[in-house]
Design a protein around this motif. Sequence first.
Motif, short mmCIF file in Angstrom:
data_model
loop_
_atom_site.label_atom_id
_atom_site.label_comp_id
_atom_site.label_asym_id
_atom_site.label_seq_id
_atom_site.Cartn_x
_atom_site.Cartn_y
_atom_site.Cartn_z
N THR A 5 0.89 -1.15 0.07
CA THR A 5 0.01 -0.01 0.06
C THR A 5 0.90 1.15 -0.15
N LEU A 6 2.00 1.08 0.81
CA LEU A 6 2.92 2.32 0.91
C LEU A 6 3.60 2.54 -0.54
N THR A 7 3.98 1.52 -1.16
CA THR A 7 4.68 1.68 -2.50
C THR A 7 3.67 2.17 -3.55
N THR A 8 2.47 1.79 -3.32
CA THR A 8 1.28 2.35 -4.43
C THR A 8 1.16 3.77 -4.15
N ALA A 9 1.04 3.93 -2.79
CA ALA A 9 0.84 5.60 -2.60
C ALA A 9 2.00 6.38 -3.12
N ALA A 10 3.20 5.97 -2.90
CA ALA A 10 4.24 6.60 -3.07
C ALA A 10 4.54 6.98 -4.53
N GLY A 11 4.23 5.83 -5.46
CA GLY A 11 4.28 5.93 -6.79
C GLY A 11 3.26 6.76 -7.58
N ALA A 12 2.15 6.87 -6.83
CA ALA A 12 1.00 7.66 -7.44
C ALA A 12 1.41 9.04 -7.89
N THR A 13 0.99 9.35 -8.97
CA THR A 13 1.31 10.81 -9.57
C THR A 13 0.11 11.58 -9.61
N THR A 14 0.12 12.82 -9.62
CA THR A 14 -0.78 13.92 -9.75
C THR A 14 -1.52 14.15 -10.84
N PRO A 15 -2.60 13.74 -11.36
CA PRO A 15 -2.99 13.96 -12.72
C PRO A 15 -2.91 15.56 -13.19
N ALA A 16 -2.55 15.83 -14.36
CA ALA A 16 -2.39 17.12 -15.08
C ALA A 16 -3.73 17.69 -15.09
N ALA A 17 -3.55 19.13 -14.75
CA ALA A 17 -4.57 19.99 -14.36
C ALA A 17 -5.35 20.19 -15.99
N VAL A 18 -6.54 20.05 -15.86
CA VAL A 18 -7.40 20.12 -17.41
C VAL A 18 -7.67 21.86 -17.56
N PRO A 19 -7.23 22.33 -18.47
CA PRO A 19 -7.41 23.71 -18.62
C PRO A 19 -8.83 23.89 -18.72
N VAL A 20 -9.31 25.03 -18.09
CA VAL A 20 -10.73 25.43 -18.14
C VAL A 20 -11.10 26.38 -19.26
N ARG A 21 -11.93 25.92 -20.24
CA ARG A 21 -12.33 26.80 -21.24
C ARG A 21 -13.09 27.90 -20.97
N PRO A 22 -13.01 29.09 -21.48
CA PRO A 22 -13.78 30.17 -21.03
C PRO A 22 -15.35 29.91 -21.44
N GLY A 23 -16.13 30.41 -20.93
CA GLY A 23 -17.49 30.20 -20.90
C GLY A 23 -17.93 30.65 -22.17
N PHE A 24 -19.35 30.26 -22.44
CA PHE A 24 -20.01 30.54 -23.99
C PHE A 24 -20.11 32.13 -23.99
N ALA A 25 -20.42 32.81 -22.82
CA ALA A 25 -20.72 34.13 -23.04
C ALA A 25 -19.57 34.86 -23.18
N ARG A 26 -18.26 34.46 -22.71
CA ARG A 26 -17.12 35.16 -22.75
C ARG A 26 -16.63 35.06 -24.25
N ARG A 27 -16.76 33.95 -24.91
CA ARG A 27 -16.20 33.53 -26.23
C ARG A 27 -17.13 34.26 -27.16
N SER A 28 -18.48 34.28 -26.92
CA SER A 28 -19.14 34.99 -27.85
C SER A 28 -18.81 36.45 -27.60
N LEU A 29 -18.45 37.27 -26.37
CA LEU A 29 -18.26 38.50 -26.23
C LEU A 29 -17.11 39.10 -27.01
N LYS A 30 -16.09 37.96 -27.09
CA LYS A 30 -14.69 38.16 -27.64
C LYS A 30 -14.97 37.92 -29.02
N TRP A 31 -15.84 37.33 -29.77
CA TRP A 31 -16.02 37.28 -31.29
C TRP A 31 -16.99 38.41 -31.68
#
Length: 309
Positions: A5-31
């Motif tokens: 259990t300790l080995t598994t916990a030590a070898g675990a990696t933190t998943p990459a952060a998923v980029p948050v896409r701007p909202g529909f209203a923000r994209r529409s305003l930019k367009w």
Amino acid sequence: MTAETLTTAAGATTPAAVPVRPGFARRSLKWVTGHLGLVPFLAYTGVFLGAPVVMVAVGAFQDNDGAFTTANLGAAFKDQFGRSFVTSIELSALTALLGAVLGALLAHAVLGSKPDGLLRKVVSSAAGVLANFGGVPLAFAFIATLGSIGIVTKALTGLGLDLYASGFSLFSFSGIAIVYVYFQIPLMVIVFTPALEGMRAQWREAAENLGATRAQYFRLIAVPVLLPPFLASTLLLFANAFSAYATAYALTTGIIPLVPIQIGSLVSGNVVADQQNLGKALGLGMIVVVAVVMAFYSWMQRRASRWLG
């Protein structure tokens, strides 16, 4: 807690952060903000082009009382109005073909001169001016030159060649064709020169290195590459001649049946058989013809851009 259990916990990696896409209203305003500069152009086009087209299309299917009818379209393609479409198409096709061939030859000859030479500058400047020289001034210039008492006509008569006695008339179909070719040639020079300039010198060198003759180069390389822009330019010249009005009217005063002249006659008050919207039906026919021609023009331009882009 076990070692596994300790080995598994030590070898675990933190998943990459998923980029948050701007909202529909923000994209529409930019367009919207990115295309805000198009608003004046779209408004201008909508008022002076879109609205008249809609009015013509709607009016073509209305009678004098505003009820739906197809009688206007039926009358627009019969009798003298049907003949005007045939005459306009024949005149436009003839002058477009002559202007395309002569203009292409002129553009090719000019490109053979020095890039910064006087000849190229003069021809380019003259083409830009003459392509936009039309209407009543052009008709008056030809009347003063090739009219029944024009300068050239009188000079040729003095040399023993009477143009009008031999059957020529500036105020006939052939006379209008000559006048149209006058502004079709410089327009062809303007629109076809970029295609000629897009021909790469490496293509000729490669063909010569492979043993190709000059005729083979033109037949197998130059012609296939230049054919789409040539046809596209010819279609543009056709649309240009098909929509011309003032020059033909000033020369013939409506004797030659052309669609723009027929529309002008109906709009000015010459209503036939109490059909007030007949002119709009003719206008709708012209819009359809020009739209089809320009659709083929755009398609040809896209094909040409594959090699010359």
